[in-house]
Design a protein around this motif. Sequence first.
Motif, PDB file in Angstrom:
ATOM      1  N   VAL A 149      -5.377  15.169   4.221  1.00 43.66           N
ATOM      2  CA  VAL A 149      -5.554  13.724   4.331  1.00 43.66           C
ATOM      3  C   VAL A 149      -6.835  13.454   5.115  1.00 43.66           C
ATOM      4  O   VAL A 149      -7.089  14.085   6.151  1.00 43.66           O
ATOM      5  CB  VAL A 149      -4.361  13.053   5.042  1.00 43.66           C
ATOM      6  N   SER A 150      -7.651  12.538   4.603  1.00 42.52           N
ATOM      7  CA  SER A 150      -8.850  12.094   5.312  1.00 42.52           C
ATOM      8  C   SER A 150      -8.857  10.571   5.361  1.00 42.52           C
ATOM      9  O   SER A 150      -8.103   9.910   4.640  1.00 42.52           O
ATOM     10  CB  SER A 150     -10.117  12.601   4.618  1.00 42.52           C
ATOM     11  N   VAL A 151      -9.728  10.013   6.188  1.00 46.18           N
ATOM     12  CA  VAL A 151      -9.806   8.558   6.326  1.00 46.18           C
ATOM     13  C   VAL A 151     -10.698   7.958   5.253  1.00 46.18           C
ATOM     14  O   VAL A 151     -10.361   6.947   4.636  1.00 46.18           O
ATOM     15  CB  VAL A 151     -10.318   8.171   7.733  1.00 46.18           C
TER      16      VAL A 151
ATOM     17  N   TYR B  37       0.842  -1.199   0.000  1.00 47.14           N
ATOM     18  CA  TYR B  37       0.000   0.000   0.000  1.00 47.14           C
ATOM     19  C   TYR B  37       0.879   1.252   0.000  1.00 47.14           C
ATOM     20  O   TYR B  37       0.629   2.201  -0.757  1.00 47.14           O
ATOM     21  CB  TYR B  37      -0.915  -0.022   1.222  1.00 47.14           C
ATOM     22  N   ARG B  38       1.931   1.263   0.834  1.00 47.67           N
ATOM     23  CA  ARG B  38       2.814   2.426   0.871  1.00 47.67           C
ATOM     24  C   ARG B  38       3.506   2.636  -0.483  1.00 47.67           C
ATOM     25  O   ARG B  38       3.689   3.774  -0.936  1.00 47.67           O
ATOM     26  CB  ARG B  38       3.851   2.256   1.979  1.00 47.67           C
TER      27      ARG B  38
ATOM     28  N   GLN C  22      -3.220   5.836  11.646  1.00 48.95           N
ATOM     29  CA  GLN C  22      -2.105   6.620  12.176  1.00 48.95           C
ATOM     30  C   GLN C  22      -0.846   6.408  11.333  1.00 48.95           C
ATOM     31  O   GLN C  22      -0.143   7.367  10.988  1.00 48.95           O
ATOM     32  CB  GLN C  22      -1.834   6.240  13.631  1.00 48.95           C
ATOM     33  N   GLU C  23      -0.565   5.149  11.000  1.00 42.05           N
ATOM     34  CA  GLU C  23       0.628   4.848  10.221  1.00 42.05           C
ATOM     35  C   GLU C  23       0.558   5.450   8.830  1.00 42.05           C
ATOM     36  O   GLU C  23       1.498   6.131   8.384  1.00 42.05           O
ATOM     37  CB  GLU C  23       0.818   3.335  10.117  1.00 42.05           C
ATOM     38  N   MET C  24      -0.540   5.217   8.124  1.00 44.54           N
ATOM     39  CA  MET C  24      -0.612   5.608   6.717  1.00 44.54           C
ATOM     40  C   MET C  24      -0.819   7.107   6.529  1.00 44.54           C
ATOM     41  O   MET C  24      -0.276   7.700   5.582  1.00 44.54           O
ATOM     42  CB  MET C  24      -1.705   4.811   6.008  1.00 44.54           C
ATOM     43  N   SER C  25      -1.587   7.732   7.391  1.00 42.84           N
ATOM     44  CA  SER C  25      -1.751   9.189   7.272  1.00 42.84           C
ATOM     45  C   SER C  25      -0.420   9.882   7.557  1.00 42.84           C
ATOM     46  O   SER C  25      -0.061  10.862   6.887  1.00 42.84           O
ATOM     47  CB  SER C  25      -2.841   9.692   8.206  1.00 42.84           C
ATOM     48  N   GLY C  26       0.333   9.368   8.537  1.00 44.84           N
ATOM     49  CA  GLY C  26       1.659   9.919   8.806  1.00 44.84           C
ATOM     50  C   GLY C  26       2.610   9.722   7.656  1.00 44.84           C
ATOM     51  O   GLY C  26       3.423  10.599   7.329  1.00 44.84           O
ATOM     52  N   PHE C  27       2.527   8.553   7.010  1.00 42.72           N
ATOM     53  CA  PHE C  27       3.387   8.267   5.868  1.00 42.72           C
ATOM     54  C   PHE C  27       3.122   9.251   4.728  1.00 42.72           C
ATOM     55  O   PHE C  27       4.055   9.767   4.093  1.00 42.72           O
ATOM     56  CB  PHE C  27       3.144   6.835   5.393  1.00 42.72           C
ATOM     57  N   ILE C  28       1.845   9.537   4.468  1.00 47.93           N
ATOM     58  CA  ILE C  28       1.511  10.485   3.395  1.00 47.93           C
ATOM     59  C   ILE C  28       2.027  11.872   3.746  1.00 47.93           C
ATOM     60  O   ILE C  28       2.599  12.581   2.905  1.00 47.93           O
ATOM     61  CB  ILE C  28      -0.012  10.496   3.150  1.00 47.93           C
ATOM     62  N   LYS C  29       1.838  12.280   4.991  1.00 46.36           N
ATOM     63  CA  LYS C  29       2.300  13.605   5.398  1.00 46.36           C
ATOM     64  C   LYS C  29       3.815  13.760   5.236  1.00 46.36           C
ATOM     65  O   LYS C  29       4.302  14.828   4.875  1.00 46.36           O
ATOM     66  CB  LYS C  29       1.909  13.871   6.850  1.00 46.36           C
TER      67      LYS C  29
END
Length: 618
Positions: free
Chosen positions: A127-129, A54-55, A112-119
Amino acid sequence: LDYVIYAAGRRGIKLIIPLVNNWRQFGGIDQYVTWYGLTYHDEFYTDPRTRQAYRAWVLHLLNRTNIYTGVQYKNDPTIMAWELANEPRCKGSGARPRSPNCNSTTLLNWVQEMSGFIKQNDPNHLVSVGDEGFFNQTGTWDWVYNGSEGIDFAALIQIPTVDFGTFHLYPTHWGKTDSWGTQWIQEHLAVGAHVGKPVILEEFGWSDRATRDSVYQTWLDAVYRGQGAGDNVWMFAGHQDDDTLFPDDGLTVYYPSSVASTISAHAAQMAVTCGQCLTPTATNSPTAVTTPTSTPTPAPTEAPVSLVDELNDFSQIVARSTSLGFDDTNVGFFHGDPFRLTRKTRTVEWAVWHLNDLRQFAVVTYHWPYEARGDFTFYVSSDNVTFTPITPSIQDLGGDWIQVEYRLSPPPGTNYVKVEFPNSSAYRWNPQIGSVRYSNATAVSEPTATATVAPTNTPAATPTSTAAPPPSLHVEAALKLSGQKTQTKVRLYNDSLQAQTDLRVRVFVNLSELYAAGFTATDVVTEKLGDECGRVSIGPPSNWKAAQFIYYVDLDWGASMFPPNSSCEVRFRIRPVASESVWDATNDDSYQGLDGSFRKTERMPVYQQDLRVYGVEP
């Protein structure tokens, strides 16, 4: 996706792009699970391999350069937000079941992991869920409130790297009532207000067509009163290539309809109230949603946006007074213009158009020649609140109803232009607005007045036949005869590696049978049925060779940019206003050799400015 983003940008539309779907359509989350031989749907959120895949997909999108704009996705202002997943849950709709271990903590950790990765990799976007807004409350058996789906809206919105909240609303699918839907809206807006973040009703639908209009009005009023950041109906649909409506999934809204009008009026209300509505700057701070924590990476120069409002609906008007409507009568008096904006009462009425950093604004209007002309008044604004008068240049273009064009060059910082009708006429229907063209380019090419049918003994001015060094352009077309009407599909192709502008395709017709029956070219109308690119205007028949009764219709892309390696399809109909039995398409030059399948044709020449660059003339 490149073209979707490009086309949205040209129209001033902002996009929320989901990065995966929870459901089986397009593969979705279950496809990741299948690729790695896993058992449970929710292992997507926890298995190291699916998380890494996904990342990798996210990085691929962020770093992709759009072939039409030359802008990397992570720098593209057309993209408003990245959405982690569409409606993520512990379970999906495919063959993979949920595991017994999945709960709200499972998805909370993943978000938490993926939103942080995008940021970390894209500080420029929100970023939204993408969740449906389910709660995680104790002491209840109600599945939308007890956390059983693995979603905890109140916890997700508080994650520092999530910029705004989303929730969906489908009471008939969830075993709820429409009045419960109003409560659902109020509950989510209250959570957003409490934590200081915007909240969007991202999808909503109601199955009962008989009550849909009133239900939507109630829900949208709740969003407005509760200071919601926005809302998106599921779903709008239009016509397909064969002119049939896109299939109704039980929630589909078609235009025109009372429901579409309700939603349009609500959109205008939201625009007036909050201007740009949802504009928090992407940030890593949960307490400072509107303040950037770092300087965003400068984006490459963005292609300018040029828009045309043909005024067949209110979709491009962001605010308006209450007594405006559309006139589609007496088309021949209005240079073939099929729809015009007009007043419904003899009062001062107004409308507002919006585009960030407006540089050019042009309005084509029509004035009844038997009254002294009253001129329109123009105002500019940066915030849709405070407006300042601005003086336009005015050009009288003549005609049965006098065609007058107003042109503005707004000052820097202009985002809104307000156009006010004069109130000097004794009649509510005088004057009228035919079209609006506006752009944030530093210059807009001069528009050409809508062609008026020339007298049969005076050939109209025609483009020179001298061919310039031609770009790689060609035309394909298909023909459908329905009774005595001619329906045409035209595809213009730009095969070159360069974007092109100022393009027109010319369609030639022979009207000798109409003149033999006592009619003239003024008895023929053109009707646009579809426009894949949303930027083509179609003029009325104009004189080419009077002695042979040959006329032409122009499909005009105007000043809008035609991307490299792309095509655009236009569907239109040419028909006589009355006595259709005299119509004969078999003698029309541009239709020779055509049938129901697309075929390349040189009988529909292409002009760039006034130079023919493809095809042949009669």
